[in-house]
Scaffold this active site. Structure first.
Site, PDB file in Angstrom:
ATOM      1  N   LYS A   5      12.634  -6.228  -3.327  1.00 43.93           N
ATOM      2  CA  LYS A   5      11.660  -6.070  -2.284  1.00 43.93           C
ATOM      3  C   LYS A   5      10.533  -6.745  -2.844  1.00 43.93           C
ATOM      4  O   LYS A   5       9.734  -7.442  -1.992  1.00 43.93           O
ATOM      5  CB  LYS A   5      11.522  -4.430  -2.242  1.00 43.93           C
ATOM      6  CG  LYS A   5      10.272  -4.244  -1.281  1.00 43.93           C
ATOM      7  CD  LYS A   5      10.357  -4.388   0.089  1.00 43.93           C
ATOM      8  CE  LYS A   5       9.226  -4.280   0.733  1.00 43.93           C
ATOM      9  NZ  LYS A   5       9.299  -4.982   2.193  1.00 43.93           N
ATOM     10  N   CYS A  51       1.816  -5.237   2.339  1.00 39.93           N
ATOM     11  CA  CYS A  51       2.863  -5.689   1.436  1.00 39.93           C
ATOM     12  C   CYS A  51       2.556  -7.107   0.895  1.00 39.93           C
ATOM     13  O   CYS A  51       2.480  -6.924  -0.381  1.00 39.93           O
ATOM     14  CB  CYS A  51       3.997  -5.760   2.549  1.00 39.93           C
ATOM     15  SG  CYS A  51       4.568  -4.160   3.049  1.00 39.93           S
TER      16      CYS A  51
END
Ligand SMILES: NC(=O)c1ccc[n+]([C@@H]2O[C@H](COP(=O)([O-])OP(=O)(O)OC[C@H]3O[C@@H](n4cnc5c(N)ncnc54)[C@H](O)[C@@H]3O)[C@@H](O)[C@H]2O)c1
Length: 424
Positions: free
Chosen positions: A207, A261
């Site tokens: 991720k 993010c």
């Protein structure tokens, strides 16, 4: 009485947790949506949502009416627990894991033999092993044998979350193979993409790597846009021509990188590997420098205008066609303008409230010296430039996304400036 496949407790009902809750609920599960924010819970009890995401409102409303999705301030006994709380950055660029810790602690009293616990929050490597497991162990269940634990990162794109939840490929990292398989069975009730199994730390790293890959690539092209301005070359033409090469895919420059993010996750790698993560750190700093670069460009464009200058900013979110302003570089640009006493108006059809917000572009542009296209919202594609030209004090446009048609704009009498192309 309706028979549900499983009872799932989802902790944290934001951009990630709420769509997941609605999706599990609409696929035969009973979902208990837990949040500490009473506004979220009050809204959900009425079948309402407080975030903007296409189709989410209808889905949530329907599942609440059907009794498949229930709001709760506290976790309950369930078959599976999914944690989707924020993992923000501290001031010194470290992961603030306090919410993940609290959320994990909150489920411990409700854990039973055979339960599944999944972390979805983007987290530094080793979080499941070193933070989650020690907390879960307090329940006295054997991890991986009586309690199945893993990490399942979320890859959805805001604006198309419900589509991507179903269709994206997923990675699931288990503390052991059994855990990964149990979690896969759970997600497979709605996921149509491939599901790849691995161990927790690898999934955590995947991720972070995915978002860092994008951040580094954007930093590369942002640096190139500065260089192109310096040498009098148009970066957009360079990108177009270079991307004709079969193995080159240069990203788009812009006024910076924001969001929960890309602007955050690379720091989680830097935090754990400060000596090794050199390109990653420099990329973050390069992207963070873009608001200042745009500000300097604005100062140069407006240097001959006397007195208080007025700038109209189109778009303040971190990307196009969404309402999310977290870590938005445009907010940083506005702060720089404020520090130098610019008069500012802002137009953003996606953001409900913001200081300086004016509803329509022509009104915001009244007496303005510069219109800055900061976010390429689709709503800004066909602006009435004749009307805007009449309203502005100086007809100048700075396009930070190569979004407007230069010829059309210049034909309306505007001076047009573009990021990545030297001011003429
Ligand atoms: N937003 C995205 O596009 C995206 C994409 C991929 C991954 N992620 C990751 O998913 C995680 C969640 O992000 P988000 O965008 O959904 O955040 P968000 O801020 O939209 O929502 C998080 C919710 O969790 C709630 N919360 C916080 N602590 C809690 C607790 N102890 N118990 C119950 N509820 C609690 C908050 O009140 C909030 O409503 C983050 O780690 C993020 O990095 C986000």
């Amino acid at each position: 009485m309706k028979i549900h496949k499983q009872k799932i407790c989802i902790i944290g009902l934001g951009y990630i947790g709420l769509p997941a809750a609605a999706m599990f609920a609409s696929n035969g599960h009973k979902v208990i949506g837990v949040d500490i924010n009473h506004k979220v819970i009050d809204a959900l009890e009425k079948g309402e949502v407080i975030i903007e995401e296409p189709y989410l409102k209808n889905m949530v409303e329907q599942e609440v009416i059907l009794g498949n999705l229930i709001a709760s301030k506290k976790p309950q006994v369930a078959d599976a627990f999914i944690i989707a709380v924020p993992t923000p950055l501290t001031k010194d660029k470290k992961a603030d894991m306090s919410l993940v810790k609290k959320a994990t602690e909150s489920i411990v009293p409700y854990l039973r033999k055979g339960n599944i616990v999944v972390l979805e929050s983007t987290s530094p490597t080793g979080t499941v092993k070193n933070l989650i497991i020690p907390i879960l162990k307090k329940r006295g269940l054997k991890i991986g044998e009586e309690l199945y634990v893993g990490y399942c990162p979320e890859r959805v794109l805001p604006g198309q979350i419900l589509f991507e939840l179903v269709n994206n490929n997923r990675i699931i990292g288990g503390v052991n193979k059994k855990s990964a398989e149990k979690i896969k069975d759970l997600y497979q009730t709605f996921v149509k993409g491939e599901i790849y199994l691995t161990y927790t730390t690898t999934a955590e790293m995947c991720k972070l790597v995915e978002n860092t890959y994008r951040d580094v690539n954007i930093a590369f092209v942002n640096e190139l846009s500065k260089i192109c301005e310096n040498i009098g070359v148009d970066i957009w033409e360079v990108i177009k021509l270079c991307n004709k090469h079969p193995r080159i895919n240069i990203h788009q420059p812009g006024p910076g990188v924001g969001g929960h993010c890309l602007a955050v996750d690379p720091w989680f790698i830097v935090e754990k590997n400060p000596e090794l993560a050199r390109i990653i750190k420099l990329a973050r700093e390069t992207n963070d420098s873009m608001p200042q670069f745009i500000f300097n460009k604005i100062e140069k464009i407006l240097k001959n205008i006397k007195g208080i200058k007025k700038v109209t900013i189109l778009g303040i979110t971190y990307k196009a066609n969404i309402d999310d302003t977290r870590e938005s570089p445009i907010i940083n640009l506005i702060k720089l303008l404020e520090e130098q006493n610019y008069k500012i108006t802002v137009v953003d059809p996606y953001v409900k409230e913001f200081r300086y917000k004016v509803e329509n572009v022509a009104e915001a542009a009244k007496d303005s010296d510069l219109l800055v296209l900061a976010v390429n919202h689709k709503d800004f594609k066909d602006l009435d430039f004749d009307l805007i030209a009449k309203k502005m004090r100086n007809k100048i446009i700075l396009d930070t996304r190569n979004y407007f048609n230069k010829n059309i704009i210049e034909n309306k009498g505007f001076k047009y400036y573009l990021l990545g192309k030297a001011n003429e």
